[in-house]
Each structure stands twice: as C-alpha cells, then as structure tokens.
Design an enzyme around this catalytic site. Structure first.
Site, PDB file in Angstrom:
ATOM      1  N   GLN A 126       0.842  -1.188   0.000  1.00  0.00           N
ATOM      2  CA  GLN A 126       0.000   0.000   0.000  1.00  0.00           C
ATOM      3  C   GLN A 126       0.882   1.243   0.000  1.00  0.00           C
ATOM      4  O   GLN A 126       1.575   1.509   0.974  1.00  0.00           O
ATOM      5  CB  GLN A 126      -0.899   0.011   1.244  1.00  0.00           C
ATOM      6  CG  GLN A 126      -1.804   1.232   1.329  1.00  0.00           C
ATOM      7  CD  GLN A 126      -2.512   1.331   2.678  1.00  0.00           C
ATOM      8  OE1 GLN A 126      -2.047   0.794   3.672  1.00  0.00           O
ATOM      9  NE2 GLN A 126      -3.641   2.023   2.704  1.00  0.00           N
ATOM     10  N   GLY A 127       0.836   1.998  -1.078  1.00  0.00           N
ATOM     11  CA  GLY A 127       1.654   3.204  -1.177  1.00  0.00           C
ATOM     12  C   GLY A 127       0.803   4.455  -1.055  1.00  0.00           C
ATOM     13  O   GLY A 127       0.540   5.152  -2.039  1.00  0.00           O
ATOM     14  N   SER A 129       0.833   6.634   2.325  1.00  0.00           N
ATOM     15  CA  SER A 129       1.462   7.636   3.188  1.00  0.00           C
ATOM     16  C   SER A 129       2.779   8.152   2.614  1.00  0.00           C
ATOM     17  O   SER A 129       3.498   7.446   1.915  1.00  0.00           O
ATOM     18  CB  SER A 129       1.745   7.024   4.560  1.00  0.00           C
ATOM     19  OG  SER A 129       0.564   6.506   5.109  1.00  0.00           O
ATOM     20  N   GLU A 244     -10.989  -0.762   5.251  1.00  0.00           N
ATOM     21  CA  GLU A 244      -9.862  -1.079   6.120  1.00  0.00           C
ATOM     22  C   GLU A 244     -10.298  -1.047   7.578  1.00  0.00           C
ATOM     23  O   GLU A 244      -9.834  -1.815   8.396  1.00  0.00           O
ATOM     24  CB  GLU A 244      -8.727  -0.070   5.872  1.00  0.00           C
ATOM     25  CG  GLU A 244      -7.444  -0.394   6.626  1.00  0.00           C
ATOM     26  CD  GLU A 244      -6.327   0.626   6.378  1.00  0.00           C
ATOM     27  OE1 GLU A 244      -5.229   0.384   6.810  1.00  0.00           O
ATOM     28  OE2 GLU A 244      -6.583   1.674   5.737  1.00  0.00           O
ATOM     29  N   SER A 368      -5.496   7.031  12.463  1.00  0.00           N
ATOM     30  CA  SER A 368      -5.123   6.972  13.882  1.00  0.00           C
ATOM     31  C   SER A 368      -6.367   7.092  14.760  1.00  0.00           C
ATOM     32  O   SER A 368      -7.429   7.514  14.300  1.00  0.00           O
ATOM     33  CB  SER A 368      -4.163   8.110  14.223  1.00  0.00           C
ATOM     34  OG  SER A 368      -4.878   9.329  14.235  1.00  0.00           O
ATOM     35  N   ASN A 369      -6.208   6.730  16.025  1.00  0.00           N
ATOM     36  CA  ASN A 369      -7.366   6.776  16.915  1.00  0.00           C
ATOM     37  C   ASN A 369      -7.878   8.200  17.123  1.00  0.00           C
ATOM     38  O   ASN A 369      -9.067   8.399  17.376  1.00  0.00           O
ATOM     39  CB  ASN A 369      -7.025   6.092  18.238  1.00  0.00           C
ATOM     40  CG  ASN A 369      -7.073   4.577  18.083  1.00  0.00           C
ATOM     41  OD1 ASN A 369      -7.177   4.068  16.956  1.00  0.00           O
ATOM     42  ND2 ASN A 369      -7.013   3.854  19.181  1.00  0.00           N
TER      43      ASN A 369
END
Ligand SMILES: Cc1cc2nc3c(=O)[nH]c(=O)nc-3n(C[C@H](O)[C@H](O)[C@H](O)COP(=O)(O)OP(=O)(O)OC[C@H]3O[C@@H](n4cnc5c(N)ncnc54)[C@H](O)[C@@H]3O)c2cc1C
Lengths: 383, 381
Positions: A126-127, A129, A244, A368-369
């Site tokens: 997976q590219g 970020s 996801e 993120s959370n």
C-alpha cells in the site's frame, strides 16, 4: 430480537471451524498462536489454501471469487479464522486493492489482477502515506505526469508495510497539481520491479523490519494501470479506507491472546489484582464483540456502519492492553527479548515486550485513533 | 522541608549532564553505543569513574565518596534523560549497593574500590526463572564443604551479566535463608550467555554448576533483609532514572507537536492533542513528587519506611511511565515507532525499568494487602 444464531448460521460456523482447524497446516497456526513472525511463504500458502476453498475473499463480488454471504456470515468467517490462528488473508490484497479494482477497475484491469490478487500470486503493498502526508493523506506530493502511453512517477512513499515482499504497489499519486488537494489525485498500480523504484527498510522499535520507504525516480508506468478515472483516486481511497476500518478490530485474535495469557499466568491468577485485570479486559472485549455483532447485524447494504470507528478505536486499545498485560505476566523475564532458545525463560515471555512495543502501531495506522474520534465526533455526533 | 537541590547538588547535576548529556546529546551516538557489546561506552565509564560518579554511594574508606541518596538520584535522573546505557543503576546502585551493605570491610574496600575506579564492572545475579522480584533465592543453591562453598543453578536475566568482571550472587543456603556470594565468572563451573534487551541494554543467562563462591560478609547468614533493603534503594533510583526519561520524552513530544504540520497547520493547533500533552505533564509532576519524597525517605534509612516509600513511588512511576511512554509514541504517529528516532526507545527503556525490580501491580498488591493497617498516609510523619 434474537440472540442465537439460526441453525443455518450455526452450521456455517461449525463448517468454518472445521475447515480452519483441519485444512491450514498446524505449523502455521502454531506460529500464529505463539506470535512468531510468519515467513512470506507461510502467508502465501495459507491464503492459497483458503482461496482454493473460496474462503480468501468472500466479501468480493461473486463473479470474482466472492461469496454471497450475509454480513453476519462474513463476521463469523473472520472470527473463526482468528480463533483457529489462521493468518488472515493479506489485507492489502483482500480488503484494500481487491475491492477497489472490483468496484472501480476496467474489465481489462479486473481480468489482469483480481484472480492473482485473491490467490496472492501477486503480493500488494500500500503506497499511500508520505513523510509529510500521514493523517492528512490528501496533501501527498508524489507526482505522476502523463507522457504518451505512460505515467512518469516521482516522489517518495513511506511506512510501506512488508514492501520488501511486494510485487506490486497501489499508489495514490498527484496527477493534477493545480486542482484542490483531494481533486488532483489518482489511483495507480505500479510493478515494484520497475526501473527507478527502490525500497529501503525502516527499523522499528521492536527491532523488526516490517515497514519501508519506497522511492520513485522517473518510474514509467503504463497508462493502462490507472484504476478508474483520472483525478478520482481520492474517492477510491476513501472507499478503501472505509473497508480497512471494518475488519480492523481483531476481537477474535485479542480474545485468543487473552485466553492464552491465562495459561501463561498460572499461579498469578490467584493474585486478585491480576485476576481483576483479566476480568475487566474480558468484559470490555465482550462489549466490543457484541458491538461488532450489532454492527454486522444492521449493515444490510454492505456499507460500513458509522460505528465501525468504535471498533477500530476500542479494538486497537484492547489489543494493546492485552499485550501490556502479557508483559506484566512475564515480569522480570520480559527483559530477555534478545535471548535465544537456550534461555531459561519461556518464549512467550521473551516475545512479550517486542510485541507490546510493536502493537503501539495499531492505534496509529489505518486512520489513527485521534482521527477515529474525529470521525465519531463529526459524522456520528454531528459536532 | 526542602525539595530543591543545594548548590553542590546543582553542580553535580551540571557536571553529570555535561559529561553524559554531551556524550549522548544526539540519539545516534546512543544507538551506536548499544549496537555492539558490551552495549555501553567503556571510555565514558572510565570518565564517570574519574569524576567520582561510580563511587558516589560508597563510604570513603571503601574508595567511594560517601554521598547520599539525593546525589545518587541526581546521577540516575541524568542517565535517564539521555538513556545512557552505562550500567550505573545495575552495577553501581544495585550490585555495588549489595556489596556495600553486605560485605566485610576488606571485601568492600577491594570490590568497591575497583568498581569506583572503573576497573571492574559488577553484576548482581539475583533474578531467577519463575520468580518475580522477591528478595530471596530458590533456584540457585549453595553447598558448603568445610570453608568452601559451591553454587549450582541458573540466574536469568542478569543485567550486564556477560560483561561483568565479578558476580554477586544470591543463593539458597543449606539451612534455609538466602546467602550472598562472590563468583569469579571466569572460574570453572560458570557459563554465561549474554544478549541485548529490547531497549538496547544487556542481560545474560548465568548457569552455575558447582562454581566456587566466596561468601560475601558473614558465611552462612540469611541476607534476605539486606537484599530487600538494597532492592528498595535501587527501586527508588530506577524511579529517578525513569523521571529523567519521562521529562525528555514529554519535551520531545511537545516540540514535535509544535513542529509537525498536518492539514496545513502545526499539530498543536489541535486542542485535543495539547490536552493529552497536558495530562502527560500532570502524570510526570505527580510521579516526580513521589520519587523525590521516596529519595528523601531512603536518605532517612529506616527499612520499613524505605520499603513503603519505594513501593508507593514505584507504583506511581510505573503508571506514569506507561502513560507518558504510550502517549509519546501515539502523539508522534508513525515516526514514534522507528528505531532511528529516539522517542520509541524512551518508551522501550521505561518498560524495561518498570520490569526490572517490580512493576506497578507488584507493588500495588503489597499495598493492598496492608491497607487495613493504617488510617491515612502522612508523608511528613
Ligand atoms: C507500523 C506502521 C505501518 C504502516 N503501514 C502503512 C502502509 O502499508 N501503507 C501506507 O500507506 N501507510 C502505512 N502506515 C502509515 C500510517 O497510515 C500513518 O502513520 C498514519 O496515517 C499517521 O500519519 P503520521 O504517522 O504521519 O502521523 P501524523 O499524521 O503526523 O500524526 C501525529 C499525531 O497527530 C495526530 N493527529 C494528526 N492530525 C490530527 C487532527 N487533525 N486532529 C487530532 N489529531 C491529529 C495523530 O493521530 C497522531 O497522534 C503505517 C504506519 C505504521 C506506524
């Protein structure tokens, strides 16, 4: 309302349990149970066994190897895999790029990729970020400039999980530098053996190598490898990220580790504080599992339920809390992370701290959370 | 009552910071130091000896400088700030502390003189597989034959056990109780397997098979109280080391929040993140108060009070260390997970410190068991 599974669903669960515990090699399942790192071959072997039985990508469209299951059955399938210590189908393939290609790709692209993706003949990375585009993914800068029948790609991706095994990488690239940031992004499939593409390892705090930097220097990519429409990549990315999040709360796996931890604990279970921690975690996991069931029972149209952010948020927190408990059970033995099997200390105890440190990642990646809280506040609570 | 350092203590702090802080001012030098055995910089160790740091806690007649717990705490905190891998805590405070408290005057002068001078690294081989932070030994047993003693059994993990020039070993005595022995690791019957710990430290499995042991201090005596007292001192010094690490981890995090941009703005634009950093600060300050108090109680030297203060400080620091360590990584995002960047190593080291001498729950269990025996906790009593 009704709590029990229907007889059909109960039979389905038995069938899954039977398959996972008898058809996937014990050696692989033991490695998962002991939280040892799997080899690439083991992951591929396991997925191919599942795929041969139609169990690798049941959530895909039926014509591409999917199953016409209810959301509940998918959930059961997913949980039983974890219970049986079967490695989950590679997420990059099964939950990320596969569904995007199936939904948005041209017939030609579907033909070229889907079967191989399901069977893990192609290992996808997976590219998305980049160093300056993490939570703010849409600010990505890697460019793809059209030149005849090809795109020329330049830039850098980072945090590419298991990129060292990758055959292909699906990337978000900027194809219109002038458009508003979400508007100028496209979804491109790139062969990782292309000239100009380099993968460099990043060492993480647990000492392992699971993420990489990927550089693109004038990498030429056939224009046919574009998924969907030019400059619509952000829509596909959102679709992918939604998927996801759905399977991301590893309730089954966390429950299993907690059950194992009771064995590790032995006499320590007599300590009321330790016992109380187990009971608290069990209860929180129960609440999470029930929430997951509520979510699947109510998502008839297959769209992610808004509460899937709850699953990601709490699921990763509990996964981390259980790993922390295991370090505490190991106690002084947790120091021996660098010891080999000559050590007097149990393998699980030696792996406890690296696992705990490694799992700090779970609340960072995949949105993120903090970003999940943002989603809950905005889209659910309307704040 | 005074919680501040006097001028001399301030000067000590600056001197240690000048040396250790400078040696590891950039994280890369620390990474290089822990990469290869012995996992620390022997030259820096020698410089610490020259400065009198390694002899700080020991009597002058033993080759030390007779400083008190506050001075030792200052050093520990400075070591923690840069995650200095030199075994000050395990070799000087712990192993040296056992010798200082338990050896004969001649032994003390010889062993502590060499330790203070940087000529000899000591290790306390005490932890045993299957036991958790107790003051006694079970798995390594001592056998007496006239004046000679031999040891058998396994100690693991032994901090810096592979590099140590001399081992201080706890062992079960034939008549019951736990004795202390000195073992020359190169002599027959001792086998050492060293390895790196997750935070770049070093530990070892040390197996004894009839290894010759020289009784430390009085032969055949039960030394459990001595071990317990020194463990308590070391616990409090571990707390001080953790405080140093937490302080720097918090500062690195607030700096990062100011510098890292996402969505076109620095992260400290998001109040939710600032509040998290504020909570980290609250945890740190509370843990610091407990630690400073416990350090002063150690200076008072009353075993019961020392044990209680050590427990309470260790509990607070355990909780705070986890909170700060976990949040520090989280607020850094992906970069916090990497080995090249320092912050994850702070978390790793805090985790190691937490499990060296007893974690929060271990201490909480003891506190819980005694909760009915007093009505209130008064730190000034
Ligand atoms: C082990 C690991 C594996 C990964 N694998 C992959 C992969 O295979 N492919 C891939 O493309 N990416 C991958 N990622 C990248 C991952 O998706 C990013 O790390 C993540 O999106 C966070 O971005 P960042 O690290 O840049 O942190 P930042 O975005 O810089 O965030 C730093 C901190 O600020 C918080 N924050 C940021 N913005 C806000 C806001 N608006 N409000 C409140 N808080 C905010 C974050 O939650 C975090 O706590 C992986 C990451 C890790 C750690």
């Amino acid at each position: 309302m009704q709590l029990e599974l229907s007889p059909e669903d109960a039979a389905f669960r038995e069938e899954m349990r039977e398959f996972f515990t008898t058809k996937v090699p014990q050696e692989i399942r033991t490695a998962v149970a002991e939280r040892r790192e799997l080899s690439k071959e083991q992951i591929v072997e396991s997925q191919q066994i599942l795929n041969a039985a139609g169990l690798a990508v049941p959530h895909w469209p039926v014509e591409h190897g999917g199953q016409d299951w209810s959301a509940l059955r998918r959930h059961i399938w997913h949980e039983e895999m974890q219970r049986a210590c079967v490695p989950l189908p590679l997420a990059f393939n099964a939950s990320m790029v596969g569904p995007v290609i199936a939904q948005f790709g041209s017939d030609e692209i579907k033909e070229r990729f889907l079967a191989k993706t399901a069977n893990l003949d192609i290992w996808w990375s997976q590219g998305f970020s980049e160093p300056d585009a993490g939570s703010d993914l849409a600010s990505l800068r890697t460019t793809a400039v059209r030149d005849g029948d090809e795109f020329v790609v330049n830039g850098q991706k980072t945090w590419t999980t298991l990129g060292q095994y990758g055959d292909w990488i699906f990337c978000l690239v900027r194809t219109d530098p002038d458009a508003k940031k979400q508007r100028g992004i496209s979804f491109l499939l790139i062969d990782m053996t292309s000239p100009g593409l380099t993968v460099r390892p990043i060492e993480l705090i647990d000492g392992g190598h699971e993420v990489n930097e990927v550089w693109f220097e004038d990498v030429r990519v056939p224009a046919d490898n574009l998924v969907g429409e030019l400059n619509h990549g952000w829509d596909y990315a959102k679709f992918l990220l939604g998927n996801e999040r759905v399977g991301v709360a590893p309730v089954g796996a966390t429950k299993r580790v907690l059950a194992q931890a009771k064995e590790y604990a032995g006499e320590q279970l007599k300590d009321p504080l330790t016992a109380a921690r187990f009971a608290e975690l069990e209860n929180e996991l129960l609440a999470l599992e029930l929430t997951a069931l509520r979510v699947v029972a109510n998502s008839a149209d297959g769209k992610p339920h808004p509460a899937s952010s709850v699953l990601k948020l709490k699921g990763t927190e509990l996964q981390q809390a259980v790993s922390e408990l295991v370090v505490d059970l190991a106690g002084p033995a947790s120091w021996a992370s660098g010891a080999d099997d000559d050590s007097e200390l149990a393998g699980w105890a030696r792996r406890a701290t690296p696992t705990y440190l490694n799992l700090r990642k779970a609340s960072i990646y995949g949105g993120s959370n903090e970003i999940q809280r943002q989603i809950i506040a905005k889209t659910i609570l309307g704040l | 009552m005074d919680f501040t350092y006097d001028d001399e203590q301030q000067a000590l702090r600056e001197a240690v910071r000048g040396l250790v802080g400078k040696a590891y001012s950039d994280f890369e030098s620390r990474r290089q130091a822990v990469k290869e055995d012995p996992g620390f910089d022997e030259k820096l160790w020698a410089r610490l000896a020259e400065m009198g740091i390694l002899g700080l806690p020991f009597r002058e007649e033993d080759g030390g400088s007779g400083a008190g717990p506050v001075e030792v705490a200052i050093v520990a905190e400075e070591m923690g700030r840069v995650l200095a891998p030199e075994p000050f805590l395990t070799s000087v405070v712990l192993a040296g502390g056992i010798v200082s408290a338990g050896a004969s005057p001649e032994q003390r002068a010889e062993i502590l003189g060499a330790l203070s001078g940087g000529e000899s690294v000591l290790a306390f081989a005490h932890a045993e597989p299957g036991t958790r932070w107790v003051a006694t030994a079970e798995g390594v047993t001592a056998t007496q034959d006239g004046d000679t003693w031999t040891l058998s059994g396994v100690k693991e993990p032994v901090p810096h056990g592979a590099r140590a020039d001399q081992l201080v070993v706890s062992a079960k005595l034939p008549e019951g109780g736990t004795g202390l022995f000195l073992v020359d690791p190169s002599a027959a019957g001792t086998e050492r397997t060293g390895y790196a710990t997750h935070d770049g430290g070093r530990a070892a499995r040390v197996a004894f098979d009839g290894a010759a042991g020289v009784p430390l201090g009085e032969a055949g005596a039960d030394r459990t109280p001595t071990i317990a007292a020194v463990l308590d001192i070391a616990r409090v010094m571990a707390c001080n080391e953790a405080i140093g690490a937490m302080e720097v981890a918090l500062r690195a995090t607030t700096e990062y929040l100011k510098n890292r941009k996402q969505f076109g703005v620095p992260l400290n634009t998001f109040q939710a993140l600032n509040f998290r950093a504020a909570d980290m600060y609250v945890s740190l300050e509370l843990a610091k108060s407990l630690t400073t108090w416990a350090t002063m109680v150690i200076a008072g030297g009353q075993p019961d009070e020392m044990a209680d203060a050590a427990r309470r400080a260790a509990l607070g620091v355990s909780r705070a260390g986890r909170h700060l360590g976990q949040e520090a990584i989280q607020l850094h995002g992906g970069i916090g997970m990497t080995a090249e960047y320092s912050i994850g190593s702070y978390t790793s080291h805090l985790t190691a410190l937490d499990h060296l001498l007893g974690d929060g729950n271990f201490h909480l269990s003891t506190l819980v068991a005694g909760i009915g025996e007093y009505d209130e906790v008064d730190p000034l009593d």
